[in-house]
Design an enzyme around this catalytic site. Sequence first.
Site, short mmCIF file in Angstrom:
data_model
loop_
_atom_site.label_atom_id
_atom_site.label_comp_id
_atom_site.label_asym_id
_atom_site.label_seq_id
_atom_site.Cartn_x
_atom_site.Cartn_y
_atom_site.Cartn_z
N ASP A 48 77.44 -56.41 81.44
CA ASP A 48 78.19 -57.67 81.39
C ASP A 48 79.70 -57.52 81.54
OD1 ASP A 48 75.76 -59.02 81.02
OD2 ASP A 48 75.85 -58.73 78.85
N GLU A 72 72.42 -73.07 84.08
CA GLU A 72 71.93 -72.00 84.95
C GLU A 72 71.24 -72.57 86.18
OE1 GLU A 72 71.04 -68.58 81.55
OE2 GLU A 72 69.40 -69.84 82.26
N HIS A 81 74.66 -64.55 82.95
CA HIS A 81 74.64 -64.28 81.51
C HIS A 81 74.73 -65.62 80.77
CE1 HIS A 81 75.01 -61.84 77.94
NE2 HIS A 81 75.96 -62.67 77.54
N LEU A 139 66.01 -57.55 82.21
CA LEU A 139 66.43 -57.04 80.91
C LEU A 139 66.69 -55.54 80.85
CD1 LEU A 139 64.14 -59.22 78.62
CD2 LEU A 139 66.47 -59.67 79.43
N ILE A 159 70.58 -51.45 84.89
CA ILE A 159 70.43 -51.00 86.26
C ILE A 159 71.02 -49.59 86.40
CG2 ILE A 159 71.05 -51.47 88.67
CD1 ILE A 159 69.24 -53.60 87.56
N ASN A 198 74.67 -61.09 88.59
CA ASN A 198 73.90 -61.36 87.38
C ASN A 198 74.37 -62.68 86.77
OD1 ASN A 198 72.15 -60.77 85.14
ND2 ASN A 198 73.90 -60.08 83.96
N GLY A 217 60.96 -66.60 84.81
CA GLY A 217 61.49 -66.77 86.16
C GLY A 217 61.91 -68.17 86.54
N SER A 218 62.35 -68.99 85.59
CA SER A 218 62.76 -70.35 85.96
C SER A 218 64.01 -70.31 86.84
CB SER A 218 62.98 -71.22 84.72
OG SER A 218 64.05 -70.73 83.93
#
Length: 185
Positions: free
Chosen positions: A144, A173, A103, A84, A87, A101, A12-13
């Site tokens: 994706d 990110e 990626h 991961l 959905i 999202n 969860g960074s």
Amino acid sequence: MIRLAILASGSGSNAEKIMEHFQHSSKAQVALVASNKADAFVLERAKKFGVSTFTFTRKEMEAGELLSKLQEEKIDWVILAGFLLKIPDQLIRSFPERMVNIHPALLPNYGGKGMYGSFVHEAVKAAGDTETGITIHLVNEHYDEGKIVFQASTAVHPEDTADDIAQKVHALEHRYFPEVIDSLL
């Protein structure tokens, strides 16, 4: 106030950076962190920010329990930050153009089922690519393949290991994901 939910499966960074970004926002708040793993460290990170947490199994998600929780919490946007599982279509349709999202590659390269985390960085290294990066995209029914809203790149040098590549991608990110989410709201 726009209510955000973060779905994450691991450390969860990225979720932490998003919670930091919105903790004093007048526009939005992270109202829920949900995980498919009861021992995911992201749940501890959420507690540090006083954010409610929710855990569920794949079967419970497919049965609609996650959607029910998101509706109960009056969630406006769903953020996938290292989540991961695929959905369910019903959940995606419940948040049209409001599920995003991140990626760890420059899509359409290295996307799809099984392409996450170290698998992506190892593929980039094996291909001898000279650059990689991140893609932030809206979520649709295909892995994706949703509308790309942002990309950032970084150089890959021949001596870089997959771990070196991962560190460079994580830096992108952490720098961009919270800002891009903010701009989408």
